[in-house]
Scaffold this motif. Sequence first.
Motif, PDB file in Angstrom:
ATOM      1  N   GLY A 218       0.818  -1.202   0.000  1.00  9.21           N
ATOM      2  CA  GLY A 218       0.000   0.000   0.000  1.00  9.21           C
ATOM      3  C   GLY A 218       0.852   1.253   0.000  1.00  9.21           C
ATOM      4  O   GLY A 218       0.519   2.267  -0.640  1.00  9.21           O
ATOM      5  N   ALA A 219       1.977   1.217   0.709  1.00  9.83           N
ATOM      6  CA  ALA A 219       2.879   2.366   0.745  1.00  9.83           C
ATOM      7  C   ALA A 219       3.482   2.639  -0.625  1.00  9.83           C
ATOM      8  O   ALA A 219       3.692   3.796  -1.009  1.00  9.83           O
ATOM      9  N   THR A 220       3.740   1.587  -1.389  1.00 11.16           N
ATOM     10  CA  THR A 220       4.300   1.760  -2.729  1.00 11.16           C
ATOM     11  C   THR A 220       3.289   2.425  -3.649  1.00 11.16           C
ATOM     12  O   THR A 220       3.627   3.328  -4.424  1.00 11.16           O
ATOM     13  N   TYR A 221       2.040   2.005  -3.569  1.00 10.59           N
ATOM     14  CA  TYR A 221       0.983   2.659  -4.349  1.00 10.59           C
ATOM     15  C   TYR A 221       0.844   4.119  -3.937  1.00 10.59           C
ATOM     16  O   TYR A 221       0.713   5.021  -4.777  1.00 10.59           O
ATOM     17  N   ALA A 222       0.874   4.362  -2.625  1.00 13.13           N
ATOM     18  CA  ALA A 222       0.717   5.729  -2.130  1.00 13.13           C
ATOM     19  C   ALA A 222       1.891   6.603  -2.558  1.00 13.13           C
ATOM     20  O   ALA A 222       1.716   7.786  -2.882  1.00 13.13           O
TER      21      ALA A 222
ATOM     22  N   SER B 255       1.762   9.959  -4.907  1.00 16.64           N
ATOM     23  CA  SER B 255       2.226  11.244  -4.375  1.00 16.64           C
ATOM     24  C   SER B 255       3.084  12.017  -5.360  1.00 16.64           C
ATOM     25  O   SER B 255       3.485  13.149  -5.080  1.00 16.64           O
ATOM     26  N   GLY B 256       3.385  11.396  -6.496  1.00 16.39           N
ATOM     27  CA  GLY B 256       4.191  12.074  -7.502  1.00 16.39           C
ATOM     28  C   GLY B 256       5.632  12.279  -7.098  1.00 16.39           C
ATOM     29  O   GLY B 256       6.273  13.248  -7.502  1.00 16.39           O
ATOM     30  N   GLY B 257       6.135  11.380  -6.272  1.00 15.52           N
ATOM     31  CA  GLY B 257       7.525  11.469  -5.848  1.00 15.52           C
ATOM     32  C   GLY B 257       7.754  12.301  -4.604  1.00 15.52           C
ATOM     33  O   GLY B 257       8.896  12.535  -4.209  1.00 15.52           O
ATOM     34  N   ALA B 258       6.660  12.761  -3.979  1.00 14.58           N
ATOM     35  CA  ALA B 258       6.801  13.610  -2.790  1.00 14.58           C
ATOM     36  C   ALA B 258       7.493  12.884  -1.646  1.00 14.58           C
ATOM     37  O   ALA B 258       8.095  13.509  -0.777  1.00 14.58           O
ATOM     38  N   SER B 259       7.385  11.555  -1.617  1.00 17.63           N
ATOM     39  CA  SER B 259       7.988  10.789  -0.523  1.00 17.63           C
ATOM     40  C   SER B 259       9.495  10.659  -0.678  1.00 17.63           C
ATOM     41  O   SER B 259      10.194  10.284   0.267  1.00 17.63           O
ATOM     42  N   GLY B 260      10.004  10.930  -1.879  1.00 16.85           N
ATOM     43  CA  GLY B 260      11.438  10.817  -2.115  1.00 16.85           C
ATOM     44  C   GLY B 260      11.909   9.407  -2.379  1.00 16.85           C
ATOM     45  O   GLY B 260      13.096   9.152  -2.509  1.00 16.85           O
ATOM     46  N   SER B 261      10.992   8.457  -2.436  1.00 12.71           N
ATOM     47  CA  SER B 261      11.343   7.056  -2.675  1.00 12.71           C
ATOM     48  C   SER B 261      10.204   6.369  -3.412  1.00 12.71           C
ATOM     49  O   SER B 261       9.034   6.689  -3.186  1.00 12.71           O
ATOM     50  N   PRO B 262      10.525   5.449  -4.318  1.00 13.36           N
ATOM     51  CA  PRO B 262       9.462   4.715  -5.026  1.00 13.36           C
ATOM     52  C   PRO B 262       8.774   3.656  -4.182  1.00 13.36           C
ATOM     53  O   PRO B 262       7.788   3.062  -4.609  1.00 13.36           O
TER      54      PRO B 262
ATOM     55  N   ARG C 188       5.509  10.542   7.146  1.00  9.15           N
ATOM     56  CA  ARG C 188       4.248  10.380   7.861  1.00  9.15           C
ATOM     57  C   ARG C 188       3.033  10.388   6.930  1.00  9.15           C
ATOM     58  O   ARG C 188       2.076   9.653   7.136  1.00  9.15           O
ATOM     59  N   ASP C 189       3.066  11.225   5.898  1.00  9.38           N
ATOM     60  CA  ASP C 189       1.901  11.326   5.015  1.00  9.38           C
ATOM     61  C   ASP C 189       1.603  10.000   4.327  1.00  9.38           C
ATOM     62  O   ASP C 189       0.444   9.595   4.204  1.00  9.38           O
ATOM     63  N   ILE C 190       2.651   9.321   3.852  1.00  7.59           N
ATOM     64  CA  ILE C 190       2.445   8.023   3.186  1.00  7.59           C
ATOM     65  C   ILE C 190       1.933   7.003   4.192  1.00  7.59           C
ATOM     66  O   ILE C 190       0.994   6.242   3.905  1.00  7.59           O
ATOM     67  N   ALA C 191       2.532   6.979   5.385  1.00  8.08           N
ATOM     68  CA  ALA C 191       2.082   6.038   6.412  1.00  8.08           C
ATOM     69  C   ALA C 191       0.630   6.302   6.789  1.00  8.08           C
ATOM     70  O   ALA C 191      -0.156   5.363   6.993  1.00  8.08           O
ATOM     71  N   LEU C 192       0.258   7.574   6.882  1.00  5.14           N
ATOM     72  CA  LEU C 192      -1.116   7.919   7.217  1.00  5.14           C
ATOM     73  C   LEU C 192      -2.082   7.475   6.129  1.00  5.14           C
ATOM     74  O   LEU C 192      -3.168   6.968   6.410  1.00  5.14           O
ATOM     75  N   THR C 193      -1.682   7.624   4.880  1.00  2.00           N
ATOM     76  CA  THR C 193      -2.522   7.171   3.762  1.00  2.00           C
ATOM     77  C   THR C 193      -2.778   5.672   3.847  1.00  2.00           C
ATOM     78  O   THR C 193      -3.905   5.200   3.667  1.00  2.00           O
TER      79      THR C 193
ATOM     80  N   LEU D 198      -6.253   0.964   5.389  1.00  2.00           N
ATOM     81  CA  LEU D 198      -6.429  -0.285   6.141  1.00  2.00           C
ATOM     82  C   LEU D 198      -7.349  -0.124   7.343  1.00  2.00           C
ATOM     83  O   LEU D 198      -7.646  -1.096   8.028  1.00  2.00           O
ATOM     84  N   VAL D 199      -7.775   1.103   7.602  1.00  2.00           N
ATOM     85  CA  VAL D 199      -8.651   1.428   8.734  1.00  2.00           C
ATOM     86  C   VAL D 199      -8.012   0.973  10.047  1.00  2.00           C
ATOM     87  O   VAL D 199      -8.598   0.244  10.839  1.00  2.00           O
ATOM     88  N   VAL D 200      -6.777   1.417  10.244  1.00  2.00           N
ATOM     89  CA  VAL D 200      -6.067   1.139  11.494  1.00  2.00           C
ATOM     90  C   VAL D 200      -5.476   2.439  11.989  1.00  2.00           C
ATOM     91  O   VAL D 200      -5.433   3.445  11.286  1.00  2.00           O
ATOM     92  N   PHE D 201      -4.976   2.429  13.254  1.00  2.00           N
ATOM     93  CA  PHE D 201      -4.266   3.584  13.780  1.00  2.00           C
ATOM     94  C   PHE D 201      -3.016   3.812  12.949  1.00  2.00           C
ATOM     95  O   PHE D 201      -2.382   2.862  12.490  1.00  2.00           O
ATOM     96  N   LEU D 202      -2.658   5.092  12.745  1.00  3.41           N
ATOM     97  CA  LEU D 202      -1.403   5.372  12.052  1.00  3.41           C
ATOM     98  C   LEU D 202      -0.247   4.718  12.776  1.00  3.41           C
ATOM     99  O   LEU D 202       0.598   4.075  12.189  1.00  3.41           O
ATOM    100  N   ARG D 203      -0.220   4.894  14.076  1.00  4.60           N
ATOM    101  CA  ARG D 203       0.910   4.321  14.801  1.00  4.60           C
ATOM    102  C   ARG D 203       0.540   4.088  16.244  1.00  4.60           C
ATOM    103  O   ARG D 203       0.258   5.022  16.973  1.00  4.60           O
ATOM    104  N   ARG D 204       0.514   2.821  16.633  1.00  6.62           N
ATOM    105  CA  ARG D 204       0.559   2.538  18.060  1.00  6.62           C
ATOM    106  C   ARG D 204       2.038   2.512  18.397  1.00  6.62           C
ATOM    107  O   ARG D 204       2.785   1.743  17.803  1.00  6.62           O
TER     108      ARG D 204
END
Length: 336
Positions: A35-39, A43-50, A191-196, A201-207
Motif C-alpha cells: 500500500g505504501a508503494t501505491y501511495a 504522491s508524484g515522488g513527494a515521498s522521495g522514494s518509489p 508520515r503522510d504516506i504512512a497515514l494514507t 487499512l482502517v487502522v491507527f497510524l501508529r501505536r
Amino acid sequence: MKGVQGVKGVKDVLVVLFDDVQSLDVTGPVEVFTGATYAAAASGGASGSPGYRVRTASLDGAPVRTSSGLTVVPDRSLAGGPTPHTLLVPGGHGPRSTDAGLVDAVRELAPRARRLVSVCSGALLLAEAGLLDGRRATTHWMFCEKLARDHPEVRVEADRIFVRDGHVATSAGVTAGIDLALALVEEDLGRDIALTVARHLVVFLRRPGNQAQFSAQLAAQTAQREPLREVQQWITEHPASDLSVEALAARARLSPRHFARAFQTETGVTPGRYVERVRLEHARRLLEDAAGGVEEVSRSCGYGTPEAMRRAFLKHLGTSPAEYRHRFRTTTPARC
C-alpha cells in the motif's frame, strides 16, 4: 509490484515462508508495504522514494500451507535471488519448533540485509539463529517467557508491541506486525504516506512501540454481568469523569460495597486499579500524539492536577510525564 521493477531506490522486502506460518503475520506487513508503494506513486515522488518491492521465499521455494489452511506459493527459495533491504520473519508453528534448515538459511542471509524484522514468534527463530544476542527484543506475550528462558542473552521486553534495536526490529503478536510495518514506512517514506496506508487499512497510524501489548481493558478480565461490562466501557470512554466507587456503583445500580466486590471478582482487579490503568493509558497516548501541555493532559485524563499525574507516572513508569513525552519524541530512529 510490477511498477517498481528495476526502479532506482526501491527497497526490497523479503518475507520468509514456512509450513504453519501465521497468515496475518505475512499479509499484514505485506499489505502495508505494498500500500505504501501505491501511495508513494500517487504522491508524484513527494515521498522521495518509489517504495518497496515485496517478495516471498520458502526454504526450498516450494509452496507452504499456513496455520489457517491457506496455501501460499513463494516467489523464490531463500538461497536464490538478491539480498533484500528488509528481511522479515513472521511467526507460526515453524519458528516455535525452530527447523534447523530454516534457522541456518536465515542466519546466512540476515547479515547481508540492511534491516531485520520479525513478527510474533518469528523472534524465536531469530534468537535461535543468534541474531538477537545482546539486543532488546519482544515477541507475542505467550512466548516472551520462552524467549527469555531459552535465550538469556536476549533482553526481552515483554510489555511492548514492538522494539527497535539498531537495524533489528521485533514485534508482538499478529496485528503488532502491522504497527511495526507502519512505523517502518513512516521512517522510510514519511508520515503522510504512512497515514494514507493506515487510513486505507482502517487502522491507527501508529501505536507506539512502547505501548503495552495489553490495553487496560485486555489486561483485566471482561465482566460477566452486563451492568459491570457497561461500567468498564464507560470508564474507558470517560476517563475525566467522576470514577469513584460510589459514582460507578450508581451506574451499575448496585451498592458501593456490592459493586466493588463484584467488580473485582469478575475482572480480577479493583475498580480503583482499573481506573488507574485506564487513565495512565489515556495519558500516555495523549502525550505521544497530541500537542497539549501536561496540565491540559492531566485534566482530560481525570487526574485533576499535573502533580497527581506526575505521581502516577513515577509510580508505574518510573519517569515524569514531561520526560516520557521527551523520550518518546526523541527515539525515532534515522532513516535506513
